[in-house]
Enzyme design. Structure first.
Site, mmCIF file in Angstrom:
data_model
loop_
_atom_site.group_PDB
_atom_site.id
_atom_site.type_symbol
_atom_site.label_atom_id
_atom_site.label_comp_id
_atom_site.label_asym_id
_atom_site.label_seq_id
_atom_site.Cartn_x
_atom_site.Cartn_y
_atom_site.Cartn_z
ATOM 1 C CB ILE A 152 -0.931 0.029 1.231
ATOM 2 C CG1 ILE A 152 -1.836 -1.205 1.262
ATOM 3 C CG2 ILE A 152 -1.763 1.302 1.238
ATOM 4 C CD1 ILE A 152 -2.641 -1.335 2.540
ATOM 5 C CE LYS A 153 4.596 4.303 -4.446
ATOM 6 N NZ LYS A 153 5.925 4.272 -3.807
ATOM 7 C CB SER A 154 -0.285 4.886 2.791
ATOM 8 O OG SER A 154 0.751 5.153 3.715
#
Length: 292
Positions: free
Chosen positions: A149-151
């Site tokens: 998850i590239k948050s």
């Protein structure tokens, strides 16, 4: 500079988000870093697939289609008259209140696209190689937050980056809770030992990088280099024959020293040089055309 915000291209001065946007308040959102070379966006489909996967994982509905997002990316690059560009694509949860509950974000998610030039590392670092340290900041556990998850919350990486900066360097290696090498603050890591290319598996806590996957494909399919995704420690980095990092901004860059220990002869290795050139050819000869 023209920046895309929610369907409109506006000046940098006009590009604004609400202070009540959950991306601003809590880092509640996702992003992709993308490169364009020679009027083509490199692996745009893969980047958008990963963006949609990140959105799915955090239960965020992107308010436009992938095809519309692709068009928005291309239009943003065109509006800035760029042939080569670094593109930052951001999707936030949207405007809510001061509480954590995402159900109170009644406005649609916000979409921001920035296209600009970038030089992450000076050219001499590609020729001479990087020195890195091991950060004391450990990578967030995969069972707490998936690394894929590239948050918008990159505080874990920023804290490790600060350690590198305070040591007078530009990058640091991050370990997981079990002491295995995971990745660097903004790049994936590879080592070469006895002709075998190794990189940490995603299950260790590493992001499945787009450049990482491209290099793995090049190594296997073009250069017939054996590749293993397996766990290793800093001992394996210190005693490697070669070491390099990969990332959208960094591309492929050699590492020649880790924690004051010279790696092999302290110079970029031959296999690393082959992969650097192979990636340059691939990146500059493929991708989604930037056209109206």
């Amino acid at each position: 500079m023209k920046i895309y915000i929610n369907g409109s291209l506006v000046s940098q001065e006009e590009a604004k988000l609400s202070v009540f946007d959950h991306g601003v308040l809590y880092g509640d959102g996702i992003f992709e870093g993308i490169r364009a070379y020679n009027s083509r966006v490199f692996r745009l489909t893969e980047h958008l697939d990963r963006l949609w996967d990140s959105a799915k994982a955090i239960d965020l509905t992107i308010p436009i289609s992938k095809k519309e997002m692709e068009r928005a990316v291309i239009d943003t690059v065109l509006a800035n008259n760029l042939n080569d560009a670094y593109i930052r694509l951001i999707v936030t949860r949207g405007i809510g209140d001061l509480g954590l509950d995402p159900r109170n974000c009644i406005a649609p998610p916000s979409i921001v696209i920035i296209a600009d030039a970038i030089e992450l590392y000076p050219q001499d670092m590609y020729e001479k190689g990087l020195e890195v340290i091991t950060a004391s900041t450990r990578r967030i556990r995969s069972d707490s937050l998936s690394p894929n998850i590239k948050s918008l919350n990159y505080l874990n990486n920023i804290l490790a980056k600060m350690e590198a900066v305070k040591a007078g360097l530009v990058e640091a290696i991050m370990l997981n809770g079990n002491g295995y090498v995971v990745e660097c603050t903004g790049d994936n890591i590879f080592i070469i030992k006895h002709g075998i290319l190794k990189t940490p598996p995603v299950s260790a806590g590493a992001l499945e990088g787009i450049t990482r996957n491209a290099v793995i494909e090049l190594a296997k399919n073009r250069f017939s280099i054996p590749v293993r995704e397996e766990l290793f420690t800093m001992y394996d980095v210190y005693t490697a024959d070669e070491c390099f990092l990969t990332g959208t901004a960094a591309e492929v860059i050699p590492v020649v020293c880790a924690d004051s220990r010279q790696i092999a002869d302290g110079k970029p290795g031959k296999t690393t040089a082959i992969l650097i050139e192979g990636f340059k050819v691939l990146a500059r000869s493929s991708g989604t055309p930037i056209s109206k």
